[in-house]
Design a protein around this motif. Structure first.
Motif, mmCIF file in Angstrom:
data_model
loop_
_atom_site.group_PDB
_atom_site.id
_atom_site.type_symbol
_atom_site.label_atom_id
_atom_site.label_comp_id
_atom_site.label_asym_id
_atom_site.label_seq_id
_atom_site.Cartn_x
_atom_site.Cartn_y
_atom_site.Cartn_z
ATOM 1 N N ALA A 1 0.844 -1.192 0.000
ATOM 2 C CA ALA A 1 0.000 0.000 0.000
ATOM 3 C C ALA A 1 0.878 1.240 0.000
ATOM 4 N N PHE A 2 0.385 2.292 -0.620
ATOM 5 C CA PHE A 2 1.133 3.550 -0.666
ATOM 6 C C PHE A 2 0.156 4.692 -0.465
ATOM 7 N N HIS A 3 0.699 5.896 -0.236
ATOM 8 C CA HIS A 3 -0.187 7.032 -0.052
ATOM 9 C C HIS A 3 -0.829 7.385 -1.386
ATOM 10 N N ALA B 1 -2.222 9.971 -2.462
ATOM 11 C CA ALA B 1 -2.069 11.327 -2.994
ATOM 12 C C ALA B 1 -0.735 11.521 -3.710
ATOM 13 N N LEU B 2 0.195 10.589 -3.539
ATOM 14 C CA LEU B 2 1.508 10.736 -4.182
ATOM 15 C C LEU B 2 1.476 10.113 -5.573
ATOM 16 N N THR B 3 2.319 10.634 -6.472
ATOM 17 C CA THR B 3 2.461 9.973 -7.764
ATOM 18 C C THR B 3 3.476 8.838 -7.609
ATOM 19 N N GLU C 1 6.917 10.262 -7.313
ATOM 20 C CA GLU C 1 7.233 10.867 -6.011
ATOM 21 C C GLU C 1 7.502 9.792 -4.965
ATOM 22 N N TYR D 1 11.077 9.218 -3.130
ATOM 23 C CA TYR D 1 11.202 9.238 -1.668
ATOM 24 C C TYR D 1 11.973 8.016 -1.174
ATOM 25 N N TYR D 2 11.577 6.833 -1.635
ATOM 26 C CA TYR D 2 12.236 5.613 -1.176
ATOM 27 C C TYR D 2 13.705 5.590 -1.595
ATOM 28 N N GLN E 1 10.192 -0.491 -5.661
ATOM 29 C CA GLN E 1 10.904 -0.051 -4.461
ATOM 30 C C GLN E 1 11.793 -1.157 -3.904
#
Ligand SMILES: Nc1ncnc2c1ncn2[C@@H]1O[C@H](COP(=O)(O)OP(=O)(O)O)[C@@H](O)[C@H]1O
Ligand SMILES: [Mg+2]
Lengths: 274, 296
Positions: free
Chosen positions: B83-85, B87-89, B92, B96-97, B140
């Motif tokens: 799962a990821f946020h 709202a992020l692309t 992005e 981040y990772y 990731q």
């Protein structure tokens, strides 16, 4: 370390921007400041202070409610949201310390809060000075209000993170945040006021009451700003014993609270099992 | 060369539920190991213990020469239902990772291209399908040069083509010396693409080995389906007493050792047999042989 904190801050800023928190925070601060400065620029004259100082006194009363509210709104989701979305386990397998994650979020949320505060106070100051150029003599008070507001916000952001870690569910964290805001910012003062009235100048009023004011970050904030501009009695509504609290004590409370709340947040977050 | 991952006598219980009992295993550099087991067998729990997310009750674990969670820069993880946020692309999120792993974020786009997400990199993850989110998870896990990849049901939600691409990626990583531990609840999915299989059942390690080894160990019977020429079925049944009538034909099962002898007897009756089909035990048969829970 710095790179990881910054990376987290940038990511949080993206999220806050997409979720409209930046817009909401700035709009809230600007709208309320506008309303207050419009009301405050009516001639008062009574205090013999410049107009900006009068506006600052009303902004102080506003910020005591609004800054903690905005701070809690931005922060209550920080840990519970990650738990609920299921993003926390993965994040914690990365080579990043938990405190670095919190520091990154704090950086982003504080930056947004600063933007909102500066926008709100800036608009109010611009209007007041435009109406009365002599009001520039109140800029010192405005600056004091600005940095103490940021510290007050940081305190409540930390409290928000701590509640978010304790609740582990977004709905629970939201409930706790609202409850805490009501308790510390609204009910606390009402309770103190009632106790002072009932006590009628006894031990409570002289000894417990000042300590109780200093222990609450919102009250310490109001006390510091109003004492510093010698307007305690005029605007605090509590008057009396509050006026006798030396400035350095409320300053100390304002400076220590962010550290305490962030330490609590870090401790609570460490206890969260992914 | 020492093992990337060694676990001995690992135990973990949640309340009264024994999620893992006395589990031991080792994964060597460059080895691809599949961890199989039914739902609730303890696969995810085992992985979380390896990653240091859950503390074990007993046993010893060494991950890249350190305690679990102490060699995080060398270990990559793909959680079950990544799962990821929203709202992020995708870009992005991967950027981040990469920054968290101290990698130059300029490689983020290339990484997304590698998992076939280049076209959607600038869209919010909230708009992704399950398979696309799974690919973000995969991307990731490829960041940096992990020595150990822990992948929890990595192919769930992927279509067959993506699944093949995924195993090709793994082959490349293993060739570079990375160890891979991946879980699945279906043997058919992992059979040809891993070096070794581990089967967990009710928290216990019930089987371990390559597919041919497990096939031999299970010693499951071979089935034969005989279609008799008109009227000859009674003759055939007389010659093969174990045969039974099934779906209008004759059905027979025998052990691996008896297979050739049985076939010889059937071909001796050539003029009476219309057709013969030999069905080896399926992968699912082998798997359920081992993963049957105790007492079932
Ligand atoms: N956090 C937890 N609390 C309580 N029980 C758990 C927890 N996580 C897993 N379990 C239990 O441990 C067992 C193994 O679960 P899991 O490792 O998720 O299995 P698998 O991944 O093989 O499907 C199950 O019985 C599950 O209910
Ligand atoms: Mg699982």
């Amino acid at each position: 370390m710095i790179a990881r904190i910054l990376a987290t801050a940038v990511t949080e800023a993206h999220i806050a921007r997409r979720n409209r928190w930046v817009l909401i925070a700035v709009a809230l601060m600007v709208v309320f400041s506008l309303v207050l400065s419009a009301a405050g620029s009516a001639p008062t004259g009574a205090l013999g202070a410049d107009r900006l100082s009068v506006v600052v006194a009303s902004l102080t009363s506003l910020s005591v409610y609004l800054v903690p509210l905005v701070a809690l709104l931005m922060s209550f989701d920080a840990v519970a949201g990650e738990v609920e979305r299921g993003t926390l386990p993965l994040l914690l397998t990365y080579p990043v310390a938990r405190w670095e994650v919190l520091a990154g979020k704090l950086l982003a949320h504080t930056a947004i809060l600063i933007v909102a505060i500066v926008a709100g106070y800036g608009v109010a100051a611009a209007i007041t000075i435009a109406a009365d150029p002599a009001a520039v003599s109140g800029l010192g008070a405005l600056w004091r209000l600005t940095w103490t507001s940021v510290l007050l916000g940081a305190t409540f952001i930390g409290i928000g993170y701590a509640l978010s870690s304790l609740a582990r569910r977004v709905s629970g964290a939201a409930g706790l945040a609202i409850g805490l805001w009501l308790g510390l910012v609204v009910l606390y003062d009402l309770g103190l006021l009632a106790a002072v009235v009932a006590d009628d100048g006894g031990f409570f009023t002289t000894d417990v009451f000042p300590a109780a004011l200093l222990a609450n970050p919102a009250d310490a904030f109001r006390l510091f700003n109003l004492t510093a501009s010698q307007a305690t009695a005029a605007a605090s509504g509590v008057g009396g014993a509050a006026a006798t609290i030396p400035l350095w004590q409320s300053l100390l409370s304002i400076l220590i609270w962010p550290l305490v709340s962030l330490a609590l947040a870090a401790l609570a977050f460490r206890k969260v099992e992914p | 060369m020492t093992s990337t991952l060694t676990i001995s006598h690992l135990t973990k219980a949640f309340g009264g539920v024994k999620a893992l009992s006395d589990v031991s295993l080792a994964v060597e550099p460059g080895e691809r190991v599949a961890l199989l087991g039914h739902n609730g067998a303890g696969k995810s729990t085992l992985m979380k213990v390896i990653l240091g997310l859950i503390a074990p009750d007993g046993g010893e674990i060494s991950v890249c020469g350190a305690a679990p969670g102490k060699a995080r820069s060398k270990v990559a993880y793909l959680p079950e239902n990544a799962a990821f946020h929203s709202a992020l692309t995708g870009l992005e999120q991967i950027t981040y990772y990469m920054r968290l792993r101290g990698e130059a974020a300029s490689g983020a786009m290339e990484l997304l291209d590698r998992v076939g997400l280049g076209h959607a990199a600038k869209r919010r993850i909230g708009t992704y399908s399950k398979g696309m989110r799974q690919r973000v998870g995969l991307a990731q896990a490829l960041i940096g040069h992990p020595r150990l990849l822990v992948l929890d049901e990595p192919t769930s939600g992927l279509d067959p083509v993506s699944r093949r691409d995924f195993y090709e990626l793994l082959d490349g990583l293993a060739a570079d010396g990375a160890s891979i531990l991946l879980s699945s609840h279906a043997l058919t999915e992992v059979e040809a693409r891993t070096d070794r299989l581990l089967i967990l059942s009710g928290g216990r390690m019930v089987a371990e080995g390559s597919l041919p080894e497990l096939r031999r160990e299970a010693a499951l019977p071979v089935s034969m389906q005989i279609t008799a020429l008109n009227g000859y079925d009674t003759d055939i049944m007389a010659a093969l007493p174990d045969a039974i009538r099934l779906n209008g034909g004759l059905h027979l099962s025998c052990t691996q050792e008896d297979k050739l002898a049985t076939l010889a007897r059937i071909s001796a009756m050539q003029e009476k047999v219309a057709d013969l089909e030999v069905i080896p035990p399926s992968l699912e048969d082998i798997y359920s042989h081992f993963s049957r829970r105790d007492g079932q």
